[in-house]
Design a protein around this motif. Structure first.
Motif, short mmCIF file in Angstrom:
data_model
loop_
_atom_site.label_atom_id
_atom_site.label_comp_id
_atom_site.label_asym_id
_atom_site.label_seq_id
_atom_site.Cartn_x
_atom_site.Cartn_y
_atom_site.Cartn_z
N LEU A 171 0.82 -0.86 -0.15
CA LEU A 171 0.01 -0.61 -0.36
C LEU A 171 0.50 1.21 0.15
O LEU A 171 0.80 2.17 -0.82
CB LEU A 171 -1.15 -0.22 1.19
CG LEU A 171 -1.78 0.70 1.30
CD1 LEU A 171 -3.18 1.03 0.28
CD2 LEU A 171 -2.30 1.06 2.57
N CYS A 172 1.83 0.97 0.87
CA CYS A 172 2.67 2.91 0.91
C CYS A 172 4.06 2.45 0.25
O CYS A 172 4.33 3.82 -0.12
CB CYS A 172 2.76 2.33 2.43
SG CYS A 172 2.03 2.76 3.24
N ILE A 173 4.40 1.48 -0.53
CA ILE A 173 5.40 1.88 -1.26
C ILE A 173 6.05 1.15 -2.94
O ILE A 173 5.93 1.17 -3.81
CB ILE A 173 7.28 1.29 -0.57
CG1 ILE A 173 6.86 1.50 1.09
CG2 ILE A 173 8.70 1.10 -1.24
CD1 ILE A 173 8.29 0.73 1.56
N VAL A 174 5.44 -0.02 -2.24
CA VAL A 174 5.32 -0.78 -3.77
C VAL A 174 4.24 0.04 -5.05
O VAL A 174 4.21 -0.62 -5.85
CB VAL A 174 5.11 -2.41 -4.14
CG1 VAL A 174 4.48 -3.19 -5.39
CG2 VAL A 174 6.26 -3.37 -3.14
N GLY A 175 2.93 -0.75 -4.68
CA GLY A 175 1.97 0.38 -4.90
C GLY A 175 2.31 1.92 -5.75
O GLY A 175 1.85 2.14 -6.92
N PRO A 176 2.35 2.86 -4.90
CA PRO A 176 3.08 4.34 -4.98
C PRO A 176 4.05 4.00 -6.61
O PRO A 176 3.95 4.82 -7.05
CB PRO A 176 3.58 5.06 -4.04
CG PRO A 176 2.94 4.15 -3.10
CD PRO A 176 2.57 2.58 -3.36
N LEU A 177 5.28 2.93 -6.10
CA LEU A 177 6.06 3.37 -7.53
C LEU A 177 5.55 2.40 -8.57
O LEU A 177 6.10 2.92 -9.81
CB LEU A 177 6.59 1.72 -7.02
CG LEU A 177 8.25 2.30 -5.94
CD1 LEU A 177 8.72 1.52 -5.33
CD2 LEU A 177 9.52 3.81 -5.93
N LEU A 178 4.83 1.68 -8.36
CA LEU A 178 4.16 1.20 -9.77
C LEU A 178 2.85 2.88 -10.06
O LEU A 178 2.74 2.64 -11.71
CB LEU A 178 3.18 -0.46 -9.54
CG LEU A 178 3.55 -1.29 -8.82
CD1 LEU A 178 3.11 -2.97 -8.99
CD2 LEU A 178 4.79 -2.14 -10.83
N ARG A 192 -0.50 19.62 -10.13
CA ARG A 192 -0.72 18.85 -8.80
C ARG A 192 -1.43 17.52 -8.86
O ARG A 192 -1.72 16.62 -8.05
CB ARG A 192 -0.57 19.55 -7.41
CG ARG A 192 -0.77 19.35 -5.98
CD ARG A 192 -1.26 20.12 -5.02
NE ARG A 192 0.12 21.32 -4.92
CZ ARG A 192 0.66 21.96 -4.48
NH1 ARG A 192 -0.88 22.53 -3.25
NH2 ARG A 192 1.59 22.59 -3.80
N ALA A 193 -2.63 18.43 -9.39
CA ALA A 193 -4.22 17.64 -9.42
C ALA A 193 -3.78 16.83 -10.25
O ALA A 193 -4.62 15.58 -10.07
CB ALA A 193 -5.30 18.50 -10.75
N SER A 194 -3.27 16.58 -12.17
CA SER A 194 -3.36 15.43 -12.72
C SER A 194 -2.06 13.76 -11.89
O SER A 194 -3.17 12.96 -11.83
CB SER A 194 -2.81 15.93 -13.72
OG SER A 194 -1.15 16.32 -13.55
N VAL A 195 -1.58 14.82 -11.57
CA VAL A 195 -0.96 13.56 -10.65
C VAL A 195 -1.13 12.62 -9.25
O VAL A 195 -1.54 11.74 -9.29
CB VAL A 195 0.57 14.11 -10.09
CG1 VAL A 195 1.69 13.00 -9.15
CG2 VAL A 195 1.04 14.42 -11.59
N GLY A 196 -1.76 14.19 -8.45
CA GLY A 196 -2.74 13.54 -7.95
C GLY A 196 -3.97 12.36 -8.36
O GLY A 196 -4.11 11.25 -7.13
N ALA A 197 -4.59 12.81 -9.02
CA ALA A 197 -5.44 12.18 -9.67
C ALA A 197 -5.20 10.56 -9.92
O ALA A 197 -5.69 9.29 -9.77
CB ALA A 197 -6.21 12.38 -10.85
N ILE A 198 -3.28 10.54 -10.30
CA ILE A 198 -2.83 9.33 -10.25
C ILE A 198 -3.01 8.34 -9.87
O ILE A 198 -3.52 7.11 -8.90
CB ILE A 198 -1.52 9.08 -11.74
CG1 ILE A 198 -1.55 9.85 -12.78
CG2 ILE A 198 -1.04 8.12 -12.04
CD1 ILE A 198 -3.11 8.87 -13.73
#
Length: 244
Positions: A171-178, A192-198
């Motif tokens: 949840l905190c490391i592998v997922g955000p890397l993907l 910030r909005a487009s990246v946050g949406a991803i």
């Protein structure tokens, strides 16, 4: 002489970390800069990077054939576990198997299994610019499991705790890397909005992936670790002096 040996081994460990934590991300960024069609070359480079720390983890000897075969078998099991649930989107026990490998044979072995498993399994699921990112992310999952197991934090005796930690790693490391791969491959206007949406859209996927990993660790960690420990003791494989 003993002090010099420890210092030399420490230097090799540091070199392994440099390859994994610095050189690999740099290679990913360079590959992204040169375009999508470079992903095969990037994947092959990451495989080489993954092998080097594994070889460096042996302080006084070279890895034996049976040790390499064992890692290959664990990689094959990881690939099969991902393919077996192909009909269930995002529910993949693969990271659980990778983490068990890292717990049993050391952090470098876990990273190598994760990187190779991602590359090989994508011949089933499809290769693409996401492959190198998956190799790095899955490898990090195996690396962290190996490090935490060495500290006695992730063990087969504490299955619930191990499963919870596995879920949090996803949840905190592998997922955000993907998800970061999606940011670089899907977003053209970095705001910030487009990246946050991803990252927000990836949260449900990461939760499902984390649950699959936690269940795998909860159910398979103890029986697999017992068998792998017997193999390690019987054949003198990957002793404590060889691990991170």
């Amino acid at each position: 002489m003993q002090t010099e040996s420890v210092k030399y081994w420490t230097l090799k460990r540091i070199l392994g970390y440099v390859l994994i934590l610095i050189l690999m991300p740099v290679t990913l960024m360079v590959s992204w800069h040169f375009g999508d069609r470079k992903y095969y070359l990037c994947s092959l480079i990451l495989i080489v990077y993954s092998i080097i720390p594994f070889l460096l983890s042996y302080e006084k000897r070279k890895p034996q054939a049976r040790e390499l075969v064992t890692i290959a078998v664990m990689c094959a099991i990881a690939v099969a576990s991902r393919a077996a649930f192909i009909m269930l989107p995002h529910f993949k026990p693969m990271l659980g198997i990778i983490m068990i490998t890292g717990m049993a044979f050391g952090a470098e072995a876990g990273f190598l299994t994760g990187a190779l498993g991602a590359f090989v399994s994508n011949f089933i699921f499809g290769q693409g610019p996401w492959t190198p990112w998956q190799m790095f992310a899955y490898g990090i999952g195996g690396l962290l499991a190996g490090l935490l197991a060495r500290k006695g934090i992730m063990t087969e005796k504490k299955r619930i705790r191990t499963a919870v930690i596995g879920f949090l790693i996803i949840l905190c490391i592998v997922g955000p890397l993907l998800d970061t791969c999606s940011v670089f491959t899907m977003v053209t206007n970095f705001t910030r909005a487009s990246v946050g949406a991803i990252y927000m859209s990836g949260l449900p996927v990461n939760i499902v992936h984390g649950v699959a990993t936690a269940l795998t660790l909860l159910i398979l960690c103890k029986p697999m670790m017992e068998k792998l420990e017997r193999i390690r003791i019987k054949y003198g494989m990957m002793g404590e002096e060889d691990e991170i």
